[in-house]
Design a protein around this motif. Sequence first.
Motif, PDB file in Angstrom:
ATOM      1  N   VAL A 115       2.566  23.766 -70.229  1.00 26.46           N
ATOM      2  CA  VAL A 115       3.673  24.247 -71.050  1.00 26.46           C
ATOM      3  C   VAL A 115       4.691  23.120 -71.241  1.00 26.46           C
ATOM      4  CG1 VAL A 115       5.648  25.836 -71.106  1.00 26.46           C
ATOM      5  CG2 VAL A 115       3.375  26.695 -70.524  1.00 26.46           C
ATOM      6  N   SER A 152      -0.911  28.282 -77.201  1.00 23.91           N
ATOM      7  CA  SER A 152       0.159  27.289 -77.304  1.00 23.91           C
ATOM      8  C   SER A 152      -0.108  26.253 -78.388  1.00 23.91           C
ATOM      9  CB  SER A 152       0.372  26.603 -75.955  1.00 23.91           C
ATOM     10  OG  SER A 152      -0.745  25.813 -75.625  1.00 23.91           O
ATOM     11  N   LEU A 157       5.687  29.504 -75.898  1.00 23.38           N
ATOM     12  CA  LEU A 157       5.359  28.830 -74.641  1.00 23.38           C
ATOM     13  C   LEU A 157       6.103  29.465 -73.470  1.00 23.38           C
ATOM     14  CD1 LEU A 157       5.393  25.185 -75.966  1.00 23.38           C
ATOM     15  CD2 LEU A 157       3.385  26.425 -75.123  1.00 23.38           C
ATOM     16  N   ARG A 215       4.067  20.686 -74.005  1.00 24.23           N
ATOM     17  CA  ARG A 215       4.135  21.171 -75.380  1.00 24.23           C
ATOM     18  C   ARG A 215       5.535  21.601 -75.825  1.00 24.23           C
ATOM     19  NH1 ARG A 215      -0.694  22.367 -73.131  1.00 24.23           N
ATOM     20  NH2 ARG A 215      -2.540  21.862 -74.351  1.00 24.23           N
TER      21      ARG A 215
END
Length: 170
Positions: free
Chosen positions: A32, A90, A99, A35
Motif C-alpha cells: 500500500v 490497488s 488503498l 502505491r
Amino acid sequence: MSQVMREGLRPETAVQCVIEILIDSQEGLAAVGERLQDQALTRYFFAESLLRAQFIDQLETVLRQRGMRRFRENDSAAAALQRTWARIKSRFMGGDHTLLVTAEQGEDAVIEDYSKALETYLPTSIREILTAQKAHIELVHAFVKTERDRPEAGDRTARSKVPASGGISH
C-alpha cells in the motif's frame, strides 16, 4: 478463518497464527505504501511495515525460547488470494482512498487474529507481548480509518499530523 479458534490450541500454535498474519500485514503495508500518492502516508506505511517485522521477530524469539525451531507455515490459499485481490484492486481501482480501505480491511483481519490468540491460554510473557502489539495495531487501524474518511479534496497540509511509528519494547 484462522486456526486460532480451535479448542485446546497450544500457545505456540496461537503465536504461530499471529506470525502468519503479521507476515501478510508487513507485505500488505509495504505494498500500500508503494502505491500511495500522499508522501507522509507512504512514509507512515513503510515505517509500520518495518515495525511489523520487529513484531514478527519478537514472537519468533519467544517461540525459539520455548524450543520451537520451525514456525512459519506455507501460505494458505485464502491469504494468497486476498493479497492477489488487493494488488489487482490497488492497480486498477481508485487512489489513496481505495488503498486506505484495503489497508483498513487488512488491519481488521490482524486485530481479529490477535483477539483470537488472546482468547487461548498463554503464558504471561507471551500474553503481554501480544497485548502490547495488538494495542499498537489498534492505534494504526484507527489512524488508517481516520485518513480513509478524510475528504480527498481540500488542503492536505491542514490534516492531522501522521503519528510516528514506535517500537514496543519488552
